[in-house]
Structure formats: structure tokens, C-alpha cells
Design a protein around this motif. Structure first.
Motif, mmCIF file in Angstrom:
data_model
loop_
_atom_site.group_PDB
_atom_site.id
_atom_site.type_symbol
_atom_site.label_atom_id
_atom_site.label_comp_id
_atom_site.label_asym_id
_atom_site.label_seq_id
_atom_site.Cartn_x
_atom_site.Cartn_y
_atom_site.Cartn_z
ATOM 1 N N VAL A 3 -19.258 31.956 38.448
ATOM 2 C CA VAL A 3 -18.918 33.387 38.808
ATOM 3 C C VAL A 3 -20.016 34.358 38.204
ATOM 4 N N GLU A 4 -20.287 35.339 39.195
ATOM 5 C CA GLU A 4 -21.557 36.159 38.766
ATOM 6 C C GLU A 4 -20.805 37.462 38.031
ATOM 7 N N LEU A 5 -21.361 37.579 37.041
ATOM 8 C CA LEU A 5 -21.071 39.072 36.312
ATOM 9 C C LEU A 5 -22.455 39.815 35.978
ATOM 10 N N MET A 6 -22.751 40.928 36.461
ATOM 11 C CA MET A 6 -23.904 41.716 36.400
ATOM 12 C C MET A 6 -25.160 40.883 36.521
ATOM 13 N N GLY A 7 -25.212 40.084 37.536
ATOM 14 C CA GLY A 7 -26.516 39.337 38.047
ATOM 15 C C GLY A 7 -26.557 38.210 37.230
ATOM 16 N N ILE A 8 -25.678 37.648 36.263
ATOM 17 C CA ILE A 8 -25.880 36.197 35.405
ATOM 18 C C ILE A 8 -24.594 35.444 35.994
ATOM 19 N N GLN A 9 -25.074 34.244 36.124
ATOM 20 C CA GLN A 9 -24.155 33.112 36.723
ATOM 21 C C GLN A 9 -23.609 32.774 35.193
ATOM 22 N N ILE A 10 -22.236 32.611 35.330
ATOM 23 C CA ILE A 10 -21.408 32.203 34.009
ATOM 24 C C ILE A 10 -20.401 31.084 34.566
ATOM 25 N N ASN A 11 -20.586 29.751 34.036
ATOM 26 C CA ASN A 11 -19.820 28.786 34.452
ATOM 27 C C ASN A 11 -18.327 29.197 34.126
ATOM 28 N N ASN A 12 -17.619 29.185 35.179
ATOM 29 C CA ASN A 12 -16.162 29.401 35.051
ATOM 30 C C ASN A 12 -15.331 27.978 34.894
ATOM 31 N N CYS A 13 -15.074 27.363 33.942
ATOM 32 C CA CYS A 13 -14.508 26.118 33.668
ATOM 33 C C CYS A 13 -13.528 25.983 32.633
ATOM 34 N N GLU A 17 -13.832 21.047 30.891
ATOM 35 C CA GLU A 17 -14.727 20.749 32.019
ATOM 36 C C GLU A 17 -16.090 20.788 31.589
ATOM 37 N N GLY A 18 -16.168 21.819 30.464
ATOM 38 C CA GLY A 18 -17.360 22.415 29.926
ATOM 39 C C GLY A 18 -17.828 21.132 28.906
ATOM 40 N N VAL A 19 -16.916 20.647 28.283
ATOM 41 C CA VAL A 19 -17.472 19.240 27.312
ATOM 42 C C VAL A 19 -17.877 18.415 28.283
ATOM 43 N N ASN A 20 -17.371 17.949 29.401
ATOM 44 C CA ASN A 20 -17.830 17.165 30.480
ATOM 45 C C ASN A 20 -19.148 17.419 30.980
ATOM 46 N N ILE A 21 -19.401 18.683 31.463
ATOM 47 C CA ILE A 21 -20.736 19.066 31.795
ATOM 48 C C ILE A 21 -21.666 18.824 30.743
ATOM 49 N N GLY A 22 -21.320 19.233 29.319
ATOM 50 C CA GLY A 22 -22.148 19.206 28.310
ATOM 51 C C GLY A 22 -22.801 17.949 27.942
ATOM 52 N N MET A 23 -21.710 16.814 28.107
ATOM 53 C CA MET A 23 -22.040 15.372 27.895
ATOM 54 C C MET A 23 -22.735 14.824 28.815
ATOM 55 N N GLU A 59 -28.911 25.716 31.565
ATOM 56 C CA GLU A 59 -28.081 24.981 32.365
ATOM 57 C C GLU A 59 -26.615 24.994 32.406
ATOM 58 N N LEU A 60 -26.250 25.643 31.212
ATOM 59 C CA LEU A 60 -24.805 26.158 31.088
ATOM 60 C C LEU A 60 -24.616 27.467 30.413
ATOM 61 N N VAL A 61 -23.600 28.250 30.996
ATOM 62 C CA VAL A 61 -23.472 29.733 30.449
ATOM 63 C C VAL A 61 -22.050 29.463 30.171
ATOM 64 N N ILE A 62 -21.542 29.956 28.967
ATOM 65 C CA ILE A 62 -20.139 29.632 28.919
ATOM 66 C C ILE A 62 -19.605 31.019 28.183
ATOM 67 N N PRO A 63 -18.552 31.465 28.903
ATOM 68 C CA PRO A 63 -17.898 32.892 28.181
ATOM 69 C C PRO A 63 -17.238 32.589 27.006
ATOM 70 N N ASP A 64 -18.058 33.216 25.846
ATOM 71 C CA ASP A 64 -17.661 32.923 24.397
ATOM 72 C C ASP A 64 -17.307 34.630 24.380
ATOM 73 N N GLY A 65 -16.454 34.979 23.336
ATOM 74 C CA GLY A 65 -15.931 36.375 23.249
ATOM 75 C C GLY A 65 -14.892 36.848 24.118
ATOM 76 N N VAL A 66 -14.123 37.750 23.690
ATOM 77 C CA VAL A 66 -12.994 38.294 24.564
ATOM 78 C C VAL A 66 -13.522 39.295 25.644
#
Ligand code: UDP
Length: 238
Positions: A3-13, A17-23, A59-66
Motif C-alpha cells: 500500500v502506498e503512504l505518502m509516496g512510500i510503498q509499505i508491505n501490507n501483510c 506472511e512477512g516472516v515468509n517473505i523474509g525467509m 525489498e521489504l518495508v513493514i509497518p512498525d509503530g502504531v
């Protein structure tokens, strides 16, 4: 899916799923970078184009923080928060299962030593092939050691944006591996900083707990989060 947030693509998983992408990235034949994005990183990206470039190329941008979760909610997107500290720990566990060597760089000497000890005591078969504190002048020496270690997963706890630049510059030099900037995770794993109780974590209120227990953080969080959300609301890009 991203998903795009202010021009940055964030992986919405989901976390899994994130762990699988990481592995999958670890098993691939390139060096990959994971960014655990938070509102402070958006601020940095506003004033530092090179940092924006790193966010684009990760390669992977994950949403940390609330903060990121609320920002995406304002756009009607229900994203799962993936705390970087939990994500990195889980990848360490998966690497241990596969007998992949790992390496960790960052934090003060006594913090990383204690964190490494605790990780080795709690994750069966974890092979930490190399570690070094985060206070060094010559990046190349550390890259050389990381290469020699053969680590497939490299965690860098140098604070942001330093760790993101350290990782980005390593991409052209290192053997195939996955690198993650983990901020203050070693402080947590060493026991120096306590995580919020589970109930705060579940409700996404870890920041509230930390603000109460470390009031000096209030200064850092308070102007940043509302200003960030205001920017999200008034953003006129695509
Ligand atoms: N750190 C480091 N080298 C540096 C600056 C910071 O190893 O040159 C470490 C610091 O000891 C701490 C971690 O980076 O363990 C995270 O620092 P900070 O809390 O400032 O970063 P944040 O969590 O806000 O990204």
C-alpha cells in the motif's frame, strides 16, 4: 500486497506472511533490506533524499509503530502492525531451525554481549557467527567481517537513519543475505529496557506505556505523531 503512504510503498501483510517473505529473501541470491518504518522515518525522508531512495529500494518495508497503523487507517486501510523487535526475533528463530548463521551489529558493548548471551540461551541451535558493538569508525572493516561470517541474516541496531544507510551501503558489498535495521531491539533483548505488558502490546498502546515509564520520550513522540498524521491528512501526492 503493498500500500502506498505518502509516496512510500509499505508491505501490507500479516506477521506470518512477512516472516515468509523474509525467509524467501534470505534464500534468494541477493542482498535484501528490511525497513521497519515509523513516523520519524517519514520526517527524515522529508529532509533527506538519499534516505527516501533507500525506502524506495528496500525489498521489504513493514509497518512498525502504531503511528503508521493509524495513518493507514485514515486512508481506509486496515494494516497489521509488525513490531520490528518481534519480527527480527522470529527470523532469528527460523534461521536457527535451518542452521543459517546470523550476525548482529549495534548498541554498546555490554548491551550486545548480554543480548547475544540471552538470545543464545533462549533460541535453540542459534548460530551467531559474528557480533560487534555499534560504535565503530570504519564500516568497511565491519563489512569484511560480516562477509567472512557467512551470515544469512544480519541485524543492525545503530539507530535510524544510521542503520538504514549502513545496510544500504552494504548491499553492493556483501554476499547474499537479509539485513534488518532493528533500532533499540538489543536494548530489549539485553534486558536493559522492558517491553510493555502484553495487554498494552495487544491494544497497540506500547508507545503509551513507554511514554509513561520513560517520560523523556514524550518530547520525541508528542510533536512527531500528531504532525505526521496532519501531513498524512493534507498530503496531496498520489
Ligand atoms: N547505536 C549504536 N551506534 C550509534 C548510535 C546508536 O549502536 O552510533 C545504538 C544505541 O546504542 C541503541 C540503538 O542504536 O542501542 C538504538 O538507538 P536509538 O534509541 O537512538 O534509536 P531508535 O530506536 O530511535 O531508532
Amino acid at each position: 500486497m503493498t500500500v502506498e503512504l505518502m509516496g512510500i510503498q509499505i508491505n501490507n501483510c500479516t506477521f506470518e506472511e512477512g516472516v515468509n517473505i523474509g525467509m524467501d529473501l534470505i534464500a534468494s541470491d541477493k542482498v535484501s533490506q528490511v525497513v521497519t518504518i515509523n513516523p520519524e522515518m517519514y520526517n527524515e525522508s522529508n529532509i533527506n533524499e538519499s534516505f527516501t531512495q533507500i525506502l524506495h529500494e528496500a525489498e521489504l518495508v513493514i509497518p512498525d509503530g502504531v503511528g503508521i497503523k493509524i495513518a493507514l487507517m485514515l486512508k481506509g486501510i486496515n494494516a497489521q502492525r509488525i513490531p520490528g523487535v518481534d519480527f527480527a526475533k522470529r527470523l532469528l528463530e527460523e534461521c536457527a531451525k535451518k542452521s543459517y548463521p546470523v550476525a548482529i551489529v549495534g548498541s554498546k558493548e555490554e548491551v550486545i554481549t548480554k543480548a547475544v548471551q540471552n538470545l543464545q540461551n533462549t533460541i535453540p541451535n542459534l548460530n551467531i557467527a559474528y557480533y560487534h558493538n555499534g560504535y565503530f569508525d570504519n564500516n568497511d572493516e565491519i563489512y569484511e567481517k560480516l562477509n567472512q561470517s557467512g551470515a544469512k541474516l544480519i541485524l543492525a541496531a545503530l539507530g535510524s537513519p544510521k542503520q538504514e544507510f549502513f545496510i544500504y551501503n552494504a548491499k553492493k558489498i556483501l554476499h547474499p543475505c537479509l539485513m534488518i535495521g532493528i533500532g533499540g531491539s538489543l536494548d530489549v533483548w539485553s534486558g536493559a529496557v522492558k517491553r510493555a505488558p502484553k495487554i498494552f502490546q495487544k491494544l497497540g498502546l506500547e508507545w503509551l506505556y513507554r511514554t509513561i515509564s520513560q517520560p523523556e520520550r514524550f518530547k520525541r513522540i508528542f510533536p512527531t505523531l500528531p504532525l505526521f498524521l496532519l501531513k498524512v491528512i493534507t498530503y496531496r501526492g498520489k
